[in-house]
Design a protein around this motif. Structure first.
Motif, mmCIF file in Angstrom:
data_model
loop_
_atom_site.group_PDB
_atom_site.id
_atom_site.type_symbol
_atom_site.label_atom_id
_atom_site.label_comp_id
_atom_site.label_asym_id
_atom_site.label_seq_id
_atom_site.Cartn_x
_atom_site.Cartn_y
_atom_site.Cartn_z
ATOM 1 N N LEU A 1 0.833 -1.206 0.000
ATOM 2 C CA LEU A 1 0.000 0.000 0.000
ATOM 3 C C LEU A 1 0.869 1.258 0.000
ATOM 4 C CD1 LEU A 1 -2.926 -0.916 2.366
ATOM 5 C CD2 LEU A 1 -3.142 0.001 0.079
ATOM 6 N N MET B 1 2.248 1.681 -3.355
ATOM 7 C CA MET B 1 1.207 2.058 -4.316
ATOM 8 C C MET B 1 0.902 3.552 -4.265
ATOM 9 S SD MET B 1 -2.731 1.365 -4.322
ATOM 10 C CE MET B 1 -2.808 2.924 -3.518
ATOM 11 N N VAL C 1 0.873 9.934 -11.971
ATOM 12 C CA VAL C 1 0.118 11.139 -12.325
ATOM 13 C C VAL C 1 1.071 12.221 -12.830
ATOM 14 C CG1 VAL C 1 -1.210 13.034 -11.346
ATOM 15 C CG2 VAL C 1 -1.847 10.706 -10.828
ATOM 16 N N MET D 1 -6.389 18.097 -9.439
ATOM 17 C CA MET D 1 -5.105 17.524 -9.045
ATOM 18 C C MET D 1 -4.683 18.039 -7.675
ATOM 19 S SD MET D 1 -2.588 17.049 -12.261
ATOM 20 C CE MET D 1 -3.065 18.234 -13.468
ATOM 21 N N LEU E 1 -4.038 15.932 -4.357
ATOM 22 C CA LEU E 1 -2.722 15.957 -3.698
ATOM 23 C C LEU E 1 -2.876 16.316 -2.229
ATOM 24 C CD1 LEU E 1 0.293 15.660 -4.167
ATOM 25 C CD2 LEU E 1 0.408 18.078 -4.665
ATOM 26 N N VAL F 1 -4.077 13.288 -0.411
ATOM 27 C CA VAL F 1 -3.038 12.278 -0.205
ATOM 28 C C VAL F 1 -2.108 12.700 0.921
ATOM 29 C CG1 VAL F 1 -1.047 11.159 -1.244
ATOM 30 C CG2 VAL F 1 -3.119 11.432 -2.562
ATOM 31 N N ILE G 1 -6.900 4.772 4.584
ATOM 32 C CA ILE G 1 -6.545 4.232 3.270
ATOM 33 C C ILE G 1 -7.626 4.515 2.238
ATOM 34 C CG2 ILE G 1 -5.977 2.138 2.015
ATOM 35 C CD1 ILE G 1 -4.900 1.038 4.609
ATOM 36 N N LEU H 1 -7.257 7.910 0.995
ATOM 37 C CA LEU H 1 -6.074 7.995 0.129
ATOM 38 C C LEU H 1 -6.423 7.540 -1.281
ATOM 39 C CD1 LEU H 1 -3.143 6.578 2.302
ATOM 40 C CD2 LEU H 1 -3.374 8.867 1.403
ATOM 41 N N ILE H 2 -7.155 6.407 -1.372
ATOM 42 C CA ILE H 2 -7.496 5.870 -2.688
ATOM 43 C C ILE H 2 -8.420 6.835 -3.429
ATOM 44 C CG2 ILE H 2 -8.613 3.947 -3.876
ATOM 45 C CD1 ILE H 2 -7.664 2.160 -1.593
ATOM 46 N N LEU I 1 -6.339 9.688 -4.734
ATOM 47 C CA LEU I 1 -5.580 9.292 -5.926
ATOM 48 C C LEU I 1 -6.491 9.254 -7.142
ATOM 49 C CD1 LEU I 1 -3.306 6.476 -4.496
ATOM 50 C CD2 LEU I 1 -2.614 8.708 -5.295
ATOM 51 N N MET J 1 -6.941 12.712 -8.417
ATOM 52 C CA MET J 1 -5.768 13.181 -9.165
ATOM 53 C C MET J 1 -5.743 12.594 -10.563
ATOM 54 S SD MET J 1 -2.595 13.297 -6.563
ATOM 55 C CE MET J 1 -1.605 14.306 -7.627
ATOM 56 N N GLU J 2 -6.091 11.294 -10.660
ATOM 57 C CA GLU J 2 -6.082 10.665 -11.981
ATOM 58 C C GLU J 2 -7.100 11.318 -12.903
ATOM 59 O OE1 GLU J 2 -6.529 6.520 -11.114
ATOM 60 O OE2 GLU J 2 -4.442 6.454 -10.439
ATOM 61 N N VAL K 1 -5.698 14.609 -14.089
ATOM 62 C CA VAL K 1 -4.655 14.555 -15.113
ATOM 63 C C VAL K 1 -5.256 14.126 -16.456
ATOM 64 C CG1 VAL K 1 -3.754 12.201 -14.864
ATOM 65 C CG2 VAL K 1 -2.216 14.048 -15.383
ATOM 66 N N VAL L 1 -5.667 0.075 -11.194
ATOM 67 C CA VAL L 1 -4.944 0.454 -9.980
ATOM 68 C C VAL L 1 -5.909 0.582 -8.813
ATOM 69 C CG1 VAL L 1 -3.622 2.303 -8.912
ATOM 70 C CG2 VAL L 1 -3.029 1.547 -11.187
ATOM 71 N N ALA M 1 -5.970 -1.528 -5.425
ATOM 72 C CA ALA M 1 -5.788 -0.815 -4.163
ATOM 73 C C ALA M 1 -6.908 -1.161 -3.187
ATOM 74 C CB ALA M 1 -5.755 0.686 -4.420
ATOM 75 N N MET N 1 -6.666 -2.911 0.403
ATOM 76 C CA MET N 1 -7.263 -2.281 1.577
ATOM 77 C C MET N 1 -8.060 -3.293 2.385
ATOM 78 S SD MET N 1 -9.990 0.803 1.633
ATOM 79 C CE MET N 1 -11.428 -0.224 1.434
ATOM 80 N N MET O 1 -3.308 3.970 8.222
ATOM 81 C CA MET O 1 -1.936 3.547 7.958
ATOM 82 C C MET O 1 -1.089 3.946 9.150
ATOM 83 S SD MET O 1 -1.009 2.468 4.832
ATOM 84 C CE MET O 1 -0.215 3.229 3.450
ATOM 85 N N GLU O 2 -0.618 2.997 9.951
ATOM 86 C CA GLU O 2 0.346 3.405 10.980
ATOM 87 C C GLU O 2 1.600 2.556 10.819
ATOM 88 O OE1 GLU O 2 -2.277 0.994 13.718
ATOM 89 O OE2 GLU O 2 -1.805 0.850 11.614
#
Lengths: 501, 122
Positions: free
Chosen positions: A156, A159, A167, B16, B20, B23, B29, B32-33, B36, B39-40, B43, B92, B96, B100, B112-113
């Motif tokens: 993760l 990733m 990007v 974007m 960002l 993130v 998590i 975060l996904i 992302l 952002m995709e 772009v 992706v 992901a 998760m 996430m630790e």
């Protein structure tokens, strides 16, 4: 010479076949994936032996820039051979391990092999992006396949960083395409200097950020420790010896072909330009990577950070950009792949035998398995770059090129020498622990004929390249002039000839 | 201001940056996904915006579109790039999310630790 396409196509076809076959005959599917990698190794060695001049393979009859071309020269062939060899040995190592993986695991390794060779052979920026993403997806899944939660956590983290990098790369592609109207590396070459300078600078920085992630350069490498630790040891070895190698290849290709010979002029603030960025990032990476490796009690994390240090040194050599430093960078990359794969194989078996990756609890395990300990020392000396071992020639040439360079690159001499001392200390500290008086009775290390074959081959390669570097030397000597691209045998003129201009 | 490139560019840049920011500031998590994914999308919009040409037709041959000369075509390549990148983004994201779920099964949390270190055995 059209056979070179099979380096990409053969593992991909097998990757689609393996999961179906795995439902019926799992053993056969695993054996077939090993044989595919082995056949690819034989093919790439054959291409390497018969190689004379660089050539371009045009895909599907579409002339570039409308189609995609593969470019085969000494650099890509050498790296494809290393990737194939590493993956073949990695599959053999995993097959001989006590942990039995499902056929899907081998499908993912074959996909990784496909994408790495694609990255190495392609001549198109967007194609490179696609292969980078396939490499990313397959390596995340492979990392997550080992060590329960530790593997998933590492995958993760990798990733998230790698998705940010992709990007950035895609945004750079959009900028370059809208300004130059092509994605072919040979056609873009030098075109960045004619672009709007702010746009060109933005595109270059975005591309560098994504390539730094592939190459594990500070500060884009926070994922390295947990990803290498969580992955099964065969995959940790491949991440270091094949994935990072392909990342470094992309860096070499893009900085010398796409940015071009005058890449220093794309971004310039006084004497500070893009080569200084590369150089200082390399310096910071060497220092932080070696310092992190020095403090690790976890053997797999230690090896991971040691790889980061090596990649930093190679980035410094790429930034110096003289004939000698390119030679040194390529030599160091190849020998690092060989030695690091050997180290990860041995460490992987020691982890399985003791149930821990904390090397302070491995005391005395080398007394019963002395050959294993000796192989570890050979691998360690190979990475460190002691004379008579493989890593020496690459490091020696890079230091020599830093001596001859002007300006701040001279600093590279001190940085690399200091890093070498640190490497020697932390590797030999571990090797010493292996032969110390054991605190408790060491467990039995699972070895077998396959494991011994793999490690003996790698250890022999480290010693033979160290003592007789001449055969490899003759091949690598061709690379600097082919890579610079400003002569008749160079990259750009070869691609243009294939396009019929 | 009426130029679509301007609007597209602002939108792409905003997406974007929102992604960002997400993130960088979240440890969950799933967020975060999601970031992302934003952002995709940003772009992808950026690729379309960067290669927009004014006053050209869709690059399809035929009577309906009435394309006579090559000059009046729009460039079809960016569409192909965006389609490819959308498909890759889908793959992706799917992987992901699978990771998760596995993470949640192992740790019982979505945060996430980095503090915890499980023993590794292979």
């Amino acid at each position: 010479m059209k056979y070179s396409i099979f380096l990409i196509v053969a593992p991909m076809a097998m990757a689609f076949l393996v999961p179906f076959l795995g439902h019926v005959m799992p053993a056969l599917s695993k054996g077939l994936s090993f044989l595919t990698a082995l056949a690819g190794t034989v093919l790439s060695v054959f291409l390497l032996i018969t190689y004379k001049t660089p050539f371009t393979v045009i895909m599907g009859g579409w002339i570039p820039p409308f189609g995609i071309n593969l470019h085969v020269d000494m650099l890509s062939l050498l790296f494809a051979t290393v990737v194939y060899g590493a993956v073949t040995l990695g599959i053999a190592f995993q097959l001989s391990s006590v942990v039995v993986k499902k056929p899907y695991f081998y499908m993912l390794i074959l996909l990784l092999l496909t994408s790495l060779n694609g990255m190495i052979l392609t001549g198109d920026l967007f194609n490179l992006f696609v292969f980078m993403e396939i490499a990313g997806i397959s390596s995340w899944a492979l990392i997550a396949s080992g060590n329960k939660t530790a593997g998933v956590r590492g995958a993760l983290q990798y990733m998230v960083v790698a998705s940010l990098a992709s990007v950035a790369y895609l945004a750079a592609i959009a900028i370059i395409y809208s300004s130059t109207g092509t994605l072919n590396m040979a056609q873009i070459s030098g075109g960045l200097r004619e672009m709007n300078s702010a746009m060109a600078a933005l595109a270059v920085l975005l591309i560098l950020a994504s390539l730094f992630t592939e190459m594990e350069i500070f500060p884009f490498n926070s994922w390295v420790g947990s990803a290498y630790r969580g992955a099964p040891s065969s995959i940790s070895g491949l991440l270091s010896s094949a994935v990072a190698l392909a990342g470094a290849y992309a860096m070499l290709r893009i900085s010398y072909i796409v940015f071009g010979a005058g890449m220093g002029n794309i971004i310039r603030f006084g004497s500070f330009n893009i080569t200084s960025i590369l150089f200082w990032m390399g310096v910071v990476t060497v220092v932080t990577g070696e310092a992190s490796a020095f403090t690790q009690k976890d053997a797999k994390r230690m090896l991971a950070w040691s790889s980061v240090g090596q990649m930093g040194m190679i980035l410094m050599a790429i930034a110096i950009a003289s004939e000698k430093s390119i030679y040194g960078a390529v030599f160091a990359l190849i020998t690092h792949s060989i030695s690091k794969l050997l180290l990860f194989m041995i460490v992987g078996r020691l982890v399985s035998a003791t149930g821990t990756s904390d090397w302070t609890r491995w005391k005395g395990i080398g007394r019963k398995n002395s050959i294993l300990g000796i192989f570890f020392i050979i691998g360690a000396l190979g990475v460190t770059g002691i004379p008579l071992f493989a890593g020496f020639w690459g490091k020696f040439t890079i230091i020599g090129s830093a001596f001859k360079s002007t300006g701040s690159s001279y600093l590279g001499v001190y940085i690399i020498l200091a890093a070498t001392v640190m490497e020697a200390v932390y590797f030999l500290r571990l090797a010493h622990a292996l032969f110390e008086e054991p605190e408790r009775k060491p467990g039995k290390v699972n070895t077998g004929i396959v494991f011994w074959t793999c490690t003996t081959l790698l250890a022999l390669a480290v010693v033979i390249i160290g003592v007789f570097p001449a055969p490899l030397d003759r091949k690598i000597k061709k690379i600097p002039s082919e890579l610079r691209g400003d002569n008749t045998s160079g990259y750009i003129s070869t691609v243009y000839k294939a396009m019929g201009r | 201001m009426n130029n679509p490139v301007f609007l597209f560019g602002i939108g792409a840049f905003a997406l974007m940056m929102i992604g960002l920011y997400g993130v960088l500031t979240h440890k969950n998590i799933f967020r975060l996904i999601l970031s992302l994914g934003l952002m995709e999308t940003g772009v992808n919009l950026f690729i379309v915006a960067a290669s927009y040409w004014d006053g050209v037709r869709a690059p399809i041959l035929g009577k309906i579109f009435n394309v006579k000369t090559a000059d009046s075509y729009a460039d079809p390549l960016p569409q192909a790039l965006v389609l490819t990148s959308i498909v890759i983004g889908l793959g992706v994201t799917a992987l992901a999310l699978a990771l998760m779920i596995k993470y949640r099964e192992g740790t019982g949390t979505l945060e996430m630790e980095d503090k915890r270190e499980e023993e590794v055995e292979e």
